[in-house]
Design a protein around this motif. Structure first.
Motif, PDB file in Angstrom:
ATOM      1  N   UNK A 448       0.795  -1.227   0.000  1.00 21.15           N
ATOM      2  CA  UNK A 448       0.000   0.000   0.000  1.00 21.15           C
ATOM      3  C   UNK A 448       0.824   1.271   0.000  1.00 21.15           C
ATOM      4  N   UNK A 449       2.105   1.173   0.351  1.00 21.98           N
ATOM      5  CA  UNK A 449       2.930   2.374   0.397  1.00 21.98           C
ATOM      6  C   UNK A 449       4.045   2.337  -0.648  1.00 21.98           C
ATOM      7  N   UNK A 450       4.935   1.352  -0.573  1.00 21.38           N
ATOM      8  CA  UNK A 450       6.049   1.311  -1.531  1.00 21.38           C
ATOM      9  C   UNK A 450       5.539   1.175  -2.965  1.00 21.38           C
ATOM     10  N   UNK A 451       4.574   0.304  -3.179  1.00 23.36           N
ATOM     11  CA  UNK A 451       4.090   0.064  -4.546  1.00 23.36           C
ATOM     12  C   UNK A 451       3.131   1.148  -5.032  1.00 23.36           C
ATOM     13  N   UNK A 452       2.714   2.034  -4.119  1.00 27.96           N
ATOM     14  CA  UNK A 452       1.887   3.178  -4.516  1.00 27.96           C
ATOM     15  C   UNK A 452       2.715   4.449  -4.664  1.00 27.96           C
ATOM     16  N   UNK A 453       4.017   4.361  -4.415  1.00 26.96           N
ATOM     17  CA  UNK A 453       4.877   5.541  -4.409  1.00 26.96           C
ATOM     18  C   UNK A 453       5.135   6.034  -5.830  1.00 26.96           C
ATOM     19  N   UNK A 454       5.083   7.344  -5.994  1.00 22.97           N
ATOM     20  CA  UNK A 454       5.426   8.003  -7.256  1.00 22.97           C
ATOM     21  C   UNK A 454       6.552   8.982  -6.972  1.00 22.97           C
ATOM     22  N   UNK A 455       7.589   8.957  -7.795  1.00 21.95           N
ATOM     23  CA  UNK A 455       8.742   9.829  -7.568  1.00 21.95           C
ATOM     24  C   UNK A 455       9.405  10.135  -8.904  1.00 21.95           C
ATOM     25  N   UNK A 456      10.360  11.048  -8.893  1.00 20.51           N
ATOM     26  CA  UNK A 456      10.987  11.500 -10.135  1.00 20.51           C
ATOM     27  C   UNK A 456      12.490  11.239 -10.119  1.00 20.51           C
ATOM     28  N   UNK A 457      12.992  10.844 -11.284  1.00 20.43           N
ATOM     29  CA  UNK A 457      14.429  10.667 -11.497  1.00 20.43           C
ATOM     30  C   UNK A 457      14.778  11.391 -12.791  1.00 20.43           C
ATOM     31  N   UNK A 458      15.638  12.430 -12.680  1.00 21.00           N
ATOM     32  CA  UNK A 458      16.047  13.215 -13.855  1.00 21.00           C
ATOM     33  C   UNK A 458      14.839  13.737 -14.630  1.00 21.00           C
ATOM     34  N   UNK A 459      13.817  14.174 -13.901  1.00 20.18           N
ATOM     35  CA  UNK A 459      12.639  14.759 -14.528  1.00 20.18           C
ATOM     36  C   UNK A 459      11.597  13.765 -14.980  1.00 20.18           C
ATOM     37  N   UNK A 460      11.918  12.485 -14.978  1.00 23.39           N
ATOM     38  CA  UNK A 460      10.964  11.454 -15.411  1.00 23.39           C
ATOM     39  C   UNK A 460      10.277  10.847 -14.199  1.00 23.39           C
ATOM     40  N   UNK A 461       8.955  10.674 -14.301  1.00 25.49           N
ATOM     41  CA  UNK A 461       8.217  10.103 -13.181  1.00 25.49           C
ATOM     42  C   UNK A 461       8.394   8.594 -13.141  1.00 25.49           C
ATOM     43  N   UNK A 462       8.621   8.067 -11.932  1.00 21.85           N
ATOM     44  CA  UNK A 462       8.738   6.639 -11.723  1.00 21.85           C
ATOM     45  C   UNK A 462       7.632   6.192 -10.774  1.00 21.85           C
ATOM     46  N   UNK A 463       7.278   4.934 -10.850  1.00 26.93           N
ATOM     47  CA  UNK A 463       6.331   4.370  -9.904  1.00 26.93           C
ATOM     48  C   UNK A 463       6.890   3.069  -9.345  1.00 26.93           C
ATOM     49  N   UNK A 464       6.431   2.744  -8.133  1.00 28.30           N
ATOM     50  CA  UNK A 464       6.930   1.554  -7.437  1.00 28.30           C
ATOM     51  C   UNK A 464       8.440   1.663  -7.303  1.00 28.30           C
ATOM     52  N   UNK A 465       9.185   0.561  -7.457  1.00 27.60           N
ATOM     53  CA  UNK A 465      10.650   0.598  -7.384  1.00 27.60           C
ATOM     54  C   UNK A 465      11.089   1.370  -6.140  1.00 27.60           C
ATOM     55  N   UNK A 466      10.503   0.987  -4.982  1.00 26.05           N
ATOM     56  CA  UNK A 466      10.668   1.801  -3.782  1.00 26.05           C
ATOM     57  C   UNK A 466      10.791   0.928  -2.537  1.00 26.05           C
ATOM     58  N   UNK A 467      11.189   1.574  -1.444  1.00 28.89           N
ATOM     59  CA  UNK A 467      11.260   0.938  -0.131  1.00 28.89           C
ATOM     60  C   UNK A 467      10.474   1.788   0.853  1.00 28.89           C
ATOM     61  N   UNK A 468       9.662   1.139   1.670  1.00 34.09           N
ATOM     62  CA  UNK A 468       8.966   1.835   2.748  1.00 34.09           C
ATOM     63  C   UNK A 468       9.635   1.454   4.067  1.00 34.09           C
ATOM     64  N   UNK A 469      10.218   2.441   4.716  1.00 34.88           N
ATOM     65  CA  UNK A 469      10.921   2.234   5.987  1.00 34.88           C
ATOM     66  C   UNK A 469      10.544   3.370   6.918  1.00 34.88           C
ATOM     67  N   UNK A 470      10.286   3.054   8.180  1.00 33.90           N
ATOM     68  CA  UNK A 470       9.834   4.042   9.156  1.00 33.90           C
ATOM     69  C   UNK A 470       8.592   4.765   8.650  1.00 33.90           C
ATOM     70  N   UNK A 471       7.684   3.983   8.067  1.00 34.64           N
ATOM     71  CA  UNK A 471       6.386   4.449   7.597  1.00 34.64           C
ATOM     72  C   UNK A 471       6.499   5.495   6.497  1.00 34.64           C
ATOM     73  N   UNK A 472       7.619   5.486   5.766  1.00 37.22           N
ATOM     74  CA  UNK A 472       7.849   6.459   4.693  1.00 37.22           C
ATOM     75  C   UNK A 472       8.303   5.730   3.440  1.00 37.22           C
ATOM     76  N   UNK A 473       7.566   5.920   2.363  1.00 41.96           N
ATOM     77  CA  UNK A 473       7.933   5.313   1.084  1.00 41.96           C
ATOM     78  C   UNK A 473       8.944   6.202   0.364  1.00 41.96           C
ATOM     79  N   UNK A 474      10.017   5.595  -0.136  1.00 44.65           N
ATOM     80  CA  UNK A 474      11.064   6.311  -0.853  1.00 44.65           C
ATOM     81  C   UNK A 474      11.482   5.508  -2.069  1.00 44.65           C
ATOM     82  N   UNK A 475      11.664   6.192  -3.198  1.00 41.16           N
ATOM     83  CA  UNK A 475      12.305   5.533  -4.325  1.00 41.16           C
ATOM     84  C   UNK A 475      13.706   5.121  -3.928  1.00 41.16           C
ATOM     85  N   UNK A 476      14.244   4.117  -4.610  1.00 44.23           N
ATOM     86  CA  UNK A 476      15.551   3.613  -4.191  1.00 44.23           C
ATOM     87  C   UNK A 476      16.637   4.688  -4.266  1.00 44.23           C
ATOM     88  N   UNK A 477      16.555   5.600  -5.249  1.00 41.05           N
ATOM     89  CA  UNK A 477      17.537   6.692  -5.314  1.00 41.05           C
ATOM     90  C   UNK A 477      17.352   7.642  -4.133  1.00 41.05           C
TER      91      UNK A 477
END
Length: 601
Positions: A448-477
């Motif tokens: 519900x958190x890591x796989x719902x995460x949306x983030x940007x890398x070099x201006x391009x939007x990414x989805x999923x590809x993330x880790x949720x730790x301490x109740x905070x979802x973050x892209x791996x970068x």
């Protein structure tokens, strides 16, 4: 597999026609079958604390054996060779059958369900679905839509749970059962009926039924086994509340586990020896027996040399740095259904799909276990399960984010980029928290958190590809930056021989800055919802606020006071106050992580 199926399905003339013109030969010739074990989560994690660490590994390995035993049971009943088993891992199996055997599948499904119902009273279930294949479906690019179709059929089966059971079994299913009259008559691990007359006993002051004792013994045997033999026997009817051996025997498997100091004995007419070492071929073959190498997905702490007992979860938590907390790590491959349904595109074939599945399985079963072993040797981790496309580990909270980072790095190296991605969820809590709560919290963090995460890398939007730790979802970068500054903050607080230490109040100050930023961000979102602020200004209003000026002031004072660490503190100040989309959004993770890690015992 295709050859074995066609040998039973087509006469020579029809086979030649299908071969020469597969597009026009419309008659189904094969069937793709998928089976799922349902109820796994509750079976694994809804258990009491007594012996949970010792029994969980045994339960997990039993589910892998059960998955394969059910798949083999179907093939044996249809007189098909093992090559028709495309995959069996992670509670799922895929089979390739001749189309003319499809009519026997409903009866086999009923028989399998009756055995499982008697053995587990509804706690474990088997879902089976099939879809026909024509010759044209075997051409490049055409099998993917059948794979998706099969997944949809299985989802429909989940809405009609136990519908394959006969009426008398269904009546039993909905009949209330009283397992015990008081708490003293319940197993403290699985909460089933307990009584010493049934072979149950009290172990370390904990009431354990014979089944739970068996799972503990299986987990102990699978710590560092040499080999496992499966003798194919006549399937039997399991007793009620069957143990793991009786359940596998119900599907025609007699299993023996051999340690390195015990010679393997191949008895019986037919079977398979699975060796957990690449040196698996014997010097002399035994008629009717095959030999197989398999990586062992196991990473278990060493036993107590005196008691020969594995450490409990509380003991694992005691070995953590800082806070004596326990954690659960769950990871799996993102969008696996889309990967199989679309990832290979027009190059998708049955063999390539099976190879992709097998490669993922070997990574999780083989390589992940190696990564985990370094922490298990420190008595900080249990790898409970790794296979298919996912993993589940229980360990000291401090090693889990490091392990997740290592697994992701190796997985990315395996696939050669970011076209196939991996996400993870970590839940941490006090060592006495129920395991099922930690497991569920980690599932929510992943799904519900890591796989719902949306983030940007070099201006391009990414989805999923993330880790949720301490109740905070973050892209791996994003997590990589958090990890870097967590290490630097800890280094400053713990100090070194030359530059001394920064007061631990630095962590407190960073936490205050993060809290002020988060509070202002919440306030701006509220203003946008009520119409008193424009959505286009959210980024600027969130960043350029009171927290910013106060943060600059406090970090500048820290830099002046801690001259030996001035460069690092000033670099952190510039990073936090110079980029609205940078580290400030995850500063609370850095502060909380460092606080837990440097906390005194």
């Amino acid at each position: 597999a295709v050859t074995a199926c066609l040998d039973q399905q087509l006469l020579p003339d029809a086979l030649e026609q299908a071969w020469r013109d597969p597009i026009s030969y419309q008659a189904p010739i094969l069937a793709l079958v998928k089976g799922d074990l349902s109820g796994i989560q509750a079976f694994l994690y809804l258990i009491g604390r007594g012996g949970a660490a010792r029994g969980l590994k045994g339960r997990s390995f039993f589910l892998q054996l059960l998955t394969e035993a059910i798949a083999h049971f179907i093939l044996e009943r249809l007189n098909l060779p093992i090559v028709c088993q495309l995959l069996a891992s992670g509670g799922h199996f895929y089979l390739l059958l001749p189309y003319n055997t499809l009519g026997q599948l409903p009866q086999l499904h009923t028989e399998i369900s009756e055995k499982l119902f008697r053995a587990f009273q509804g706690d474990l279930r088997a879902l089976i679905a099939a879809t026909p294949l024509t010759a044209a479906d075997l051409l490049e690019g055409r099998i993917a839509h059948k794979w998706r179709e099969l997944a949809g059929l299985l989802s429909e089966r989940k809405q009609r749970m136990w519908s394959e059971l006969p009426d008398d079994a269904l009546q039993t299913l909905f009949t209330p059962v009283q397992r015990a009259t008081d708490a003293e008559s319940l197993c403290q691990v699985c909460y089933g009926a307990w009584g010493e007359a049934n072979g149950d006993r009290i172990d370390d002051g904990v009431r354990k039924c014979a089944r739970c004792i068996g799972f503990e013994e299986l987990g102990r045997q699978m710590r560092k086994p040499y080999a496992l033999t499966i003798h194919f026997v006549e399937p039997s009817d399991p007793p009620a509340n069957a143990d793991w051996r009786e359940t596998l025997r119900a599907f025609g498997w007699e299993v023996q586990i051999y340690q390195p100091d015990r010679p393997v004995q191949l008895t019986g007419e037919r079977g398979v020896q699975i060796t957990f070492s690449p040196d698996f071929l014997p010097r002399q073959l035994t008629q009717g027996w095959s030999h197989e190498f398999r990586p062992l997905a196991s990473a278990t702490p060493p036993e107590n040399p005196t008691t020969r007992v594995l450490p409990s979860y509380e003991e694992i938590a005691e070995n953590a740095m800082g806070a004596t907390w326990l954690g659960v790590l769950r990871m799996d491959v993102d969008s696996l259904g889309a990967l199989f349904g679309q990832g290979l595109g027009n190059r998708a074939t049955l063999s390539r799909m099976a190879t992709l599945s097998r490669t993922l399985r070997y990574f999780f079963e083989g390589y992940v276990a190696r990564l985990c072993q370094q922490y298990a040797d420190q008595s900080k981790l249990y790898l409970i399960y790794a296979g298919g496309d996912d993993l589940f580990a229980v360990g000291a909270w401090d090693v889990l984010p490091k392990l997740a980072r290592e697994i992701r790095q190796k997985f990315r190296a395996l696939v050669g980029g970011d076209h196939i991605t991996l996400s993870g969820g970590i839940a941490i809590s006090h060592a006495h928290a129920p395991l099922y709560q930690l497991a569920e919290t980690a599932r929510v963090a992943l799904d519900d958190q890591a796989k719902a995460h949306r983030w940007r890398v070099n201006g391009a939007e990414r989805e999923k590809d993330a880790l949720c730790f301490l109740q905070t979802a973050m892209g791996w970068d994003e997590f990589e930056e958090v990890y870097t500054w967590f290490q630097r903050v800890v280094q400053m607080v713990q100090g070194d021989g030359q530059r001394g230490r920064v007061p631990r109040s630095l962590i407190t100050r960073l936490g205050s800055i993060a809290a002020a930023y988060q509070q202002n961000a919440a306030h701006i979102r509220q203003r946008i919802r009520t119409g008193t602020a424009h959505n286009a200004r959210e980024r600027d209003l969130t960043f350029y606020a009171r927290w910013l000026w106060r943060g600059v002031y406090h970090l500048s004072r820290f830099a002046e006071q801690q001259k030996s660490w001035r460069d690092e503190i000033e670099q952190l100040r510039e990073l936090l106050t110079g980029n609205p989309d940078g580290l400030i959004r995850h500063l609370h993770v850095v502060a909380r992580w460092a606080e837990l890690y440097t906390r005194g015992k």
